[in-house]
Design a protein around this motif. Structure first.
Motif, PDB file in Angstrom:
ATOM      1  N   PRO A 142       0.951  -1.101  -0.064  1.00  0.00           N
ATOM      2  CA  PRO A 142      -0.191  -0.090   0.040  1.00  0.00           C
ATOM      3  C   PRO A 142       0.926   1.212  -0.047  1.00  0.00           C
ATOM      4  O   PRO A 142       0.395   2.232  -0.677  1.00  0.00           O
ATOM      5  CB  PRO A 142      -0.701  -0.113   1.367  1.00  0.00           C
ATOM      6  CG  PRO A 142      -0.806  -1.730   1.558  1.00  0.00           C
ATOM      7  CD  PRO A 142       0.343  -2.194   1.031  1.00  0.00           C
TER       8      PRO A 142
ATOM      9  N   ASP B   6       0.776   4.160  -2.625  1.00  0.00           N
ATOM     10  CA  ASP B   6       0.430   5.522  -2.231  1.00  0.00           C
ATOM     11  C   ASP B   6       1.279   6.475  -2.948  1.00  0.00           C
ATOM     12  O   ASP B   6       0.862   7.453  -3.426  1.00  0.00           O
ATOM     13  CB  ASP B   6       0.528   5.659  -0.682  1.00  0.00           C
ATOM     14  CG  ASP B   6       0.140   7.007  -0.008  1.00  0.00           C
ATOM     15  OD1 ASP B   6      -1.022   7.398   0.172  1.00  0.00           O
ATOM     16  OD2 ASP B   6       1.019   8.047  -0.279  1.00  0.00           O
TER      17      ASP B   6
ATOM     18  N   TYR C 275      -4.956  -2.425   3.990  1.00  0.00           N
ATOM     19  CA  TYR C 275      -4.733  -1.016   3.631  1.00  0.00           C
ATOM     20  C   TYR C 275      -4.709  -0.699   2.217  1.00  0.00           C
ATOM     21  O   TYR C 275      -4.843   0.586   1.693  1.00  0.00           O
ATOM     22  CB  TYR C 275      -3.209  -0.470   4.216  1.00  0.00           C
ATOM     23  CG  TYR C 275      -3.502  -0.467   5.827  1.00  0.00           C
ATOM     24  CD1 TYR C 275      -4.171   0.519   6.395  1.00  0.00           C
ATOM     25  CD2 TYR C 275      -2.773  -1.119   6.624  1.00  0.00           C
ATOM     26  CE1 TYR C 275      -4.333   0.555   7.688  1.00  0.00           C
ATOM     27  CE2 TYR C 275      -2.900  -1.353   7.939  1.00  0.00           C
ATOM     28  CZ  TYR C 275      -3.662  -0.332   8.772  1.00  0.00           C
ATOM     29  OH  TYR C 275      -3.953  -0.414   9.905  1.00  0.00           O
TER      30      TYR C 275
ATOM     31  N   ALA D 202      -7.002  -1.411  -0.138  1.00  0.00           N
ATOM     32  CA  ALA D 202      -8.178  -0.921  -0.278  1.00  0.00           C
ATOM     33  C   ALA D 202      -8.476   0.565   0.087  1.00  0.00           C
ATOM     34  O   ALA D 202      -9.005   1.423  -0.513  1.00  0.00           O
ATOM     35  CB  ALA D 202      -9.376  -1.705   0.136  1.00  0.00           C
ATOM     36  N   ASP D 203      -7.766   0.774   1.324  1.00  0.00           N
ATOM     37  CA  ASP D 203      -7.989   2.144   1.685  1.00  0.00           C
ATOM     38  C   ASP D 203      -7.160   3.129   0.866  1.00  0.00           C
ATOM     39  O   ASP D 203      -7.846   4.251   0.647  1.00  0.00           O
ATOM     40  CB  ASP D 203      -7.449   2.392   3.262  1.00  0.00           C
ATOM     41  CG  ASP D 203      -8.077   1.339   4.340  1.00  0.00           C
ATOM     42  OD1 ASP D 203      -9.384   1.180   3.811  1.00  0.00           O
ATOM     43  OD2 ASP D 203      -7.672   1.059   5.134  1.00  0.00           O
ATOM     44  N   VAL D 204      -6.027   2.842   0.498  1.00  0.00           N
ATOM     45  CA  VAL D 204      -5.412   3.668  -0.463  1.00  0.00           C
ATOM     46  C   VAL D 204      -6.232   3.975  -1.628  1.00  0.00           C
ATOM     47  O   VAL D 204      -6.184   5.124  -2.337  1.00  0.00           O
ATOM     48  CB  VAL D 204      -4.054   3.175  -0.952  1.00  0.00           C
ATOM     49  CG1 VAL D 204      -3.215   3.752  -1.843  1.00  0.00           C
ATOM     50  CG2 VAL D 204      -2.981   3.104   0.495  1.00  0.00           C
TER      51      VAL D 204
ATOM     52  N   THR E  96      -9.102   3.779  -2.198  1.00  0.00           N
ATOM     53  CA  THR E  96     -10.297   4.640  -1.822  1.00  0.00           C
ATOM     54  C   THR E  96     -10.126   6.047  -1.565  1.00  0.00           C
ATOM     55  O   THR E  96     -10.816   6.971  -2.072  1.00  0.00           O
ATOM     56  CB  THR E  96     -10.705   4.129  -0.580  1.00  0.00           C
ATOM     57  OG1 THR E  96     -11.478   2.680  -0.936  1.00  0.00           O
ATOM     58  CG2 THR E  96     -12.276   4.967  -0.368  1.00  0.00           C
ATOM     59  N   LEU E  97      -9.002   6.319  -1.012  1.00  0.00           N
ATOM     60  CA  LEU E  97      -8.225   7.535  -0.628  1.00  0.00           C
ATOM     61  C   LEU E  97      -8.199   8.466  -2.100  1.00  0.00           C
ATOM     62  O   LEU E  97      -8.674   9.532  -2.056  1.00  0.00           O
ATOM     63  CB  LEU E  97      -6.963   7.645  -0.057  1.00  0.00           C
ATOM     64  CG  LEU E  97      -6.387   8.848   0.232  1.00  0.00           C
ATOM     65  CD1 LEU E  97      -6.949   9.714   1.358  1.00  0.00           C
ATOM     66  CD2 LEU E  97      -4.937   8.519   0.967  1.00  0.00           C
TER      67      LEU E  97
ATOM     68  N   ASP F 108     -16.407  -2.310   1.538  1.00  0.00           N
ATOM     69  CA  ASP F 108     -16.478  -1.936   3.008  1.00  0.00           C
ATOM     70  C   ASP F 108     -15.354  -0.614   2.975  1.00  0.00           C
ATOM     71  O   ASP F 108     -15.499  -0.019   4.002  1.00  0.00           O
ATOM     72  CB  ASP F 108     -15.862  -3.013   3.864  1.00  0.00           C
ATOM     73  CG  ASP F 108     -16.825  -4.152   3.874  1.00  0.00           C
ATOM     74  OD1 ASP F 108     -18.204  -3.989   3.688  1.00  0.00           O
ATOM     75  OD2 ASP F 108     -16.414  -5.508   4.520  1.00  0.00           O
ATOM     76  N   ALA F 109     -14.381  -0.698   2.078  1.00  0.00           N
ATOM     77  CA  ALA F 109     -13.571   0.309   2.263  1.00  0.00           C
ATOM     78  C   ALA F 109     -13.893   1.549   1.729  1.00  0.00           C
ATOM     79  O   ALA F 109     -13.466   2.695   1.773  1.00  0.00           O
ATOM     80  CB  ALA F 109     -12.066   0.005   1.387  1.00  0.00           C
TER      81      ALA F 109
ATOM     82  N   LEU G 267     -14.513   2.051  -1.657  1.00  0.00           N
ATOM     83  CA  LEU G 267     -14.194   2.279  -2.940  1.00  0.00           C
ATOM     84  C   LEU G 267     -15.471   1.826  -3.896  1.00  0.00           C
ATOM     85  O   LEU G 267     -15.915   0.988  -3.744  1.00  0.00           O
ATOM     86  CB  LEU G 267     -13.001   1.143  -3.518  1.00  0.00           C
ATOM     87  CG  LEU G 267     -12.438   1.133  -4.859  1.00  0.00           C
ATOM     88  CD1 LEU G 267     -11.749   2.279  -5.175  1.00  0.00           C
ATOM     89  CD2 LEU G 267     -11.409  -0.056  -5.165  1.00  0.00           C
TER      90      LEU G 267
END
Length: 280
Positions: free
Chosen positions: A107, A111, A132, A134-136, A138-139, A176-177, A179
């Protein structure tokens, strides 16, 4: 017939996948990738190869800094960053605006690559190794390629139902994240923990996978892989004809994006396949 998919990149560019297939050119800035390791692992050679692919009409440049060939040696986050970020910087500094995907399992690398100018995340673990990733994605709201790679597969695994179950989990992780579902692209991961028979079974049954996720684009990556070499009994550098055959087979079965080493040859093959299906 091909489903239609549109992506808006952070740069404002539009990326359209449908009857016209997208060609993703491979740029491995590694010393040990199975086919081109050590060929483009300096900034100068990486930039030159990117420029050559652009001249051949590439739609996406896929930059990877860690080999995933069988028996590969893992690299640290910093080592991978030291490989991919200078290459991205050089490509953007040269005025190349072609979308870049970052091929990484990490991740933090994803990023930093996006901040440097990459547009797409390409995760060989299908968002299932590091929460993380999926979080990146989504961010930054970027298109994200999720590849199938299940190390627990056996020769007896029923490939399409198992792959659909895997991707249902990927879709849940992405949801869930936060995205956007339309930003997901699925890659069946040909050659990854699969037998020779399974690889060709997946390619043959690709329409079944696409029907299970009709709103998601599908990427096909067979270029120079052992699934070709084992049939033709040849080396990676001799597998262009076999690659073209699998590219056309994948396109005719509904594939949207093709990850390849040889941009012009695959682009030409796809144009003829498109003309055959839809008219010249």
């Amino acid at each position: 017939m091909h489903t239609h998919h549109a992506y808006t990149l952070r740069s404002g560019q539009k990326l359209i996948a449908g009857p016209r297939a997208l060609v993703m050119g491979i740029l491995n800035v590694t010393p040990d990738s199975f086919s081109d390791g050590g060929t483009h692992d300096s900034v100068e050679t990486a930039l030159a190869h990117a420029q050559a692919m652009v001249a051949e009409g590439v739609d996406i440049i896929d930059i990877g800094g860690e080999s995933t060939r069988p028996g590969h040696a893992p690299v640290s986050v910093q080592e991978e960053l030291d490989r991919v970020i200078p290459a991205i910087d050089a490509i953007r500094a040269a005025g190349i605006t072609t979308p870049i995907s970052i091929d990484t399992m990490k991740p933090l690398v994803a990023d930093q690559a996006i901040q440097a100018g990459a547009d797409i995340i390409n995760d060989v673990n299908g968002l299932q190794a590091d929460p993380y990733m999926a979080d990146v994605a989504t961010l930054y709201g970027v298109p994200t390629i999720a590849m199938h790679w299940d190390r627990n597969w056996t020769a007896e695994t029923d490939v399409i139902p198992a792959m659909i179950a895997f991707f249902n989990q990927t879709v849940k992780i992405a949801s869930d994240a936060g995205l956007a579902r339309e930003n997901l692209i699925l890659d069946p991961g040909l050659g990854f923990s699969k037998t020779l028979n399974q690889n060709y079974s997946i390619l043959r049954q690709l329409p079944e996978l696409i029907r299970a996720f009709p709103d998601l684009a599908t990427l096909v990556g067979t270029s120079r892989k052992s699934m070709i070499g084992k049939v033709l009994r040849n080396e990676p550098s001799e597998r262009l004809a076999g690659t073209l055959a699998t590219t056309v087979a994948g396109y005719e079965r509904g594939g949207h994006i093709f990850r390849v080493h040889d941009v012009r040859a695959n682009s030409d093959a796809l144009r003829i396949a498109q003309a055959t299906l839809y008219g010249p």
